[in-house]
Design a protein around this motif. Structure first.
Motif, mmCIF file in Angstrom:
data_model
loop_
_atom_site.group_PDB
_atom_site.id
_atom_site.type_symbol
_atom_site.label_atom_id
_atom_site.label_comp_id
_atom_site.label_asym_id
_atom_site.label_seq_id
_atom_site.Cartn_x
_atom_site.Cartn_y
_atom_site.Cartn_z
ATOM 1 N N GLU A 20 0.834 -1.193 0.000
ATOM 2 C CA GLU A 20 0.000 0.000 0.000
ATOM 3 C C GLU A 20 0.875 1.251 0.000
ATOM 4 N N TYR A 21 2.069 1.105 0.565
ATOM 5 C CA TYR A 21 3.051 2.196 0.575
ATOM 6 C C TYR A 21 4.364 1.653 0.013
ATOM 7 N N SER A 24 7.778 3.407 0.803
ATOM 8 C CA SER A 24 8.310 3.177 2.144
ATOM 9 C C SER A 24 9.049 1.849 2.224
#
Length: 267
Positions: A20-21, A24
């Motif tokens: 989702e990220y 990161s």
């Protein structure tokens, strides 16, 4: 659902959550990769300045470094649940929820979180191993490749066992003891160098108490075709990684004892 199917479901869920990220996850993985490469650069600078140390070359140290990094990264990927067990499960009381489910608690902890950033360390280990191969002009044979896989498997078992022991202590201490981190992460650092460089009591600790030397030092000597300066027999070197599986079995025995003594926090 059998155990493998359950772990696959855990794995897919964990990876989807992290993706989702994606930025990161990529930065964390790159940071882990870069940190280990900087450590290797420091070792190279040491050997470039002073030359060989007790007959060990930079390529030898890089080989130890790479093998240990690969083993620990895989163990770290599989043991996140045990690593945070004290604070995430015992202190909060969430371990009760795991015990109520019709699956072994250890299986659920393995599937708790599969961290993508660990892949940075895994990639670093592979790169360092390639550097060591080139530095030593080492030629891989089927025997060396098979022994390397066996060494990695033994290392994964040992480091996984250390994480299980760390989690087991949480039944009595709740907070993770720093002494365990010294053995786990400090042991990784120690295993990246030949045991012959250490004093005798420390060598005995890394062979007979926490057998990190058995999953790094001895089998790497066998892979490189080097005799042990400490005098270990040649037949012992390739079978030494079996100590990692013995250690893992003993760790799970301690885990089962700890679970039997578990008392809920009431949270």
């Amino acid at each position: 659902m059998n155990a493998l199917s359950l772990l696959r479901s855990y794995f897919v869920t964990s990876i989807r959550t992290q993706l989702e990220y994606p930025g990161s996850s990529l930065l964390l993985g790159f940071g882990s990769f870069l940190t280990m490469i900087i450590e290797l650069a420091a070792i190279w600078a040491l050997f470039d300045r002073f030359g060989n140390v007790q007959g060990w070359q930079f390529g030898d140290i890089a080989f130890f470094f790479g093998m240990v990094s690969i083993s620990f990264s895989i163990a770290d990927f599989l043991s996140r649940g045990f690593d945070v067990f004290g604070t995430a499960f015992v202190k909060t009381g969430d371990f009760d929820r795991l015990l109520l489910r019709p699956r072994a608690a250890a299986l659920q902890l393995i599937g708790y979180d599969f961290r993508l950033r660990v892949l940075g360390r895994l990639l670093q280990g592979v790169v360092v191993l390639a550097v060591a191969t080139r530095a030593l002009d080492f030629h891989w044979t089927p025997y060396a490749a098979g022994l390397s896989l066996w060494t990695v498997a033994g290392g994964v078992a040992l480091f996984f066992g250390l994480m299980v022991l760390q989690a087991t202590l949480s039944f009595w201490t709740v907070e993770s003891l720093e002494i365990v981190n010294v053995v786990t992460y400090g042991g990784v650092q120690a295993a990246q160098y030949p045991l012959s460089l250490y004093t005798q009591w420390f060598r005995n600790l890394l062979i007979f108490v926490v057998p990190i030397g058995c999953v790094a030092y001895f089998p790497v000597l066998a892979i490189l075709g080097k005799p042990d300066p400490l005098g270990a027999p040649d037949w012992l070197l390739p079978i030494a990684p079996a100590a990692g599986f013995v250690f893992l079995a003993l760790s799970f025995c301690a885990w089962r004892f700890g679970v039997s003594r578990y008392v809920s926090s009431g949270s």
